[in-house]
Design a protein around this motif. Structure first.
Motif, PDB file in Angstrom:
ATOM      1  N   GLY A  35       0.787  -1.289   0.118  1.00  0.00           N
ATOM      2  CA  GLY A  35       0.047  -0.209  -0.055  1.00  0.00           C
ATOM      3  C   GLY A  35       0.757   1.227   0.091  1.00  0.00           C
ATOM      4  O   GLY A  35       0.253   2.596   0.177  1.00  0.00           O
ATOM      5  N   ALA A  36       2.019   1.140  -0.288  1.00  0.00           N
ATOM      6  CA  ALA A  36       2.796   2.678  -0.397  1.00  0.00           C
ATOM      7  C   ALA A  36       2.404   3.229  -1.700  1.00  0.00           C
ATOM      8  O   ALA A  36       2.142   2.633  -2.554  1.00  0.00           O
ATOM      9  N   GLU A  37       2.164   4.531  -1.778  1.00  0.00           N
ATOM     10  CA  GLU A  37       1.768   5.115  -2.679  1.00  0.00           C
ATOM     11  C   GLU A  37       2.996   5.542  -3.650  1.00  0.00           C
ATOM     12  O   GLU A  37       3.404   4.600  -3.831  1.00  0.00           O
ATOM     13  N   PRO A  38       3.387   6.812  -4.199  1.00  0.00           N
ATOM     14  CA  PRO A  38       4.209   6.843  -5.062  1.00  0.00           C
ATOM     15  C   PRO A  38       5.914   6.589  -4.540  1.00  0.00           C
ATOM     16  O   PRO A  38       6.258   6.899  -3.448  1.00  0.00           O
ATOM     17  N   VAL A  39       6.308   5.551  -5.034  1.00  0.00           N
ATOM     18  CA  VAL A  39       7.758   5.009  -4.738  1.00  0.00           C
ATOM     19  C   VAL A  39       8.747   5.666  -5.410  1.00  0.00           C
ATOM     20  O   VAL A  39       8.852   5.065  -6.719  1.00  0.00           O
ATOM     21  N   ASP A  40       9.424   6.683  -5.163  1.00  0.00           N
ATOM     22  CA  ASP A  40      10.325   7.333  -5.923  1.00  0.00           C
ATOM     23  C   ASP A  40      11.693   6.714  -5.716  1.00  0.00           C
ATOM     24  O   ASP A  40      12.092   6.889  -4.076  1.00  0.00           O
ATOM     25  N   ALA A  68       3.415   5.903   3.197  1.00  0.00           N
ATOM     26  CA  ALA A  68       2.461   4.732   3.622  1.00  0.00           C
ATOM     27  C   ALA A  68       2.413   4.699   5.068  1.00  0.00           C
ATOM     28  O   ALA A  68       2.874   5.414   5.943  1.00  0.00           O
ATOM     29  N   PRO A  69       1.468   3.554   5.349  1.00  0.00           N
ATOM     30  CA  PRO A  69       1.338   3.462   6.931  1.00  0.00           C
ATOM     31  C   PRO A  69       2.692   2.812   7.459  1.00  0.00           C
ATOM     32  O   PRO A  69       3.421   2.304   6.905  1.00  0.00           O
ATOM     33  N   GLY A  70       2.856   3.042   8.811  1.00  0.00           N
ATOM     34  CA  GLY A  70       3.948   2.628   9.375  1.00  0.00           C
ATOM     35  C   GLY A  70       4.222   1.180   9.602  1.00  0.00           C
ATOM     36  O   GLY A  70       5.195   0.675   9.653  1.00  0.00           O
ATOM     37  N   LYS A  93      11.076   9.493   9.032  1.00  0.00           N
ATOM     38  CA  LYS A  93       9.631   9.731   8.947  1.00  0.00           C
ATOM     39  C   LYS A  93       9.437  11.310   8.965  1.00  0.00           C
ATOM     40  O   LYS A  93       9.956  11.815  10.012  1.00  0.00           O
ATOM     41  N   GLN A  94       8.499  11.396   8.182  1.00  0.00           N
ATOM     42  CA  GLN A  94       8.120  12.909   8.086  1.00  0.00           C
ATOM     43  C   GLN A  94       6.500  12.946   8.208  1.00  0.00           C
ATOM     44  O   GLN A  94       5.974  12.338   7.220  1.00  0.00           O
TER      45      GLN A  94
END
Length: 119
Positions: A35-40, A68-70, A93-94
């Motif tokens: 479920g991670a969104e954009p993976v750059d 993403a969630p933790g 983490k930000q």
């Protein structure tokens, strides 16, 4: 709550280009499947280490930025910890902040003409 994460990891320098690409794809897949969104991903190349790690003086640096969630970070770090190809990793983490709207009064004061100066 989702956070923005930056994971920097160092791969063994003796890995070939093909194995390096496979390792990068493996960690990207872990993120996307959970479920991670954009993976750059940024391949920073082979660099000299500040100190020797596991008898290596160089390493291949890779940086991934994603939201993403933790729980996803825990899965990624576990996979890196158990892997022989990763010699170091670090995740930062930000918190995601919503941009605040400026009040309308601040634009009026910005366009005001300056007062004349006495000579």
């Amino acid at each position: 709550m989702n956070y923005i994460y930056e994971t920097m990891y160092i791969l063994r320098p003796d890995m070939g280009e093909e194995l390096t690409e496979q390792a990068i794809a493996k960690y990207q897949k872990i993120l996307r499947d959970n479920g991670a969104e954009p993976v750059d991903t940024q391949h920073r190349g082979k660099r000299r280490l500040a100190y020797e790690i596991l008898n290596y003086r160089e390493g291949i640096y890779i940086q991934m930025n994603y939201q993403a969630p933790g729980t996803v970070v825990a899965l990624l770090e576990r996979a890196m910890r158990l892997s022989d190809e990763v010699i170091r990793y670090l995740t930062i983490k930000q918190e995601v902040t919503e941009p605040k709207a400026e009040p309308a009064a601040s634009t009026a004061t910005a366009t005001a003409t300056p007062a004349p100066v006495a000579v």
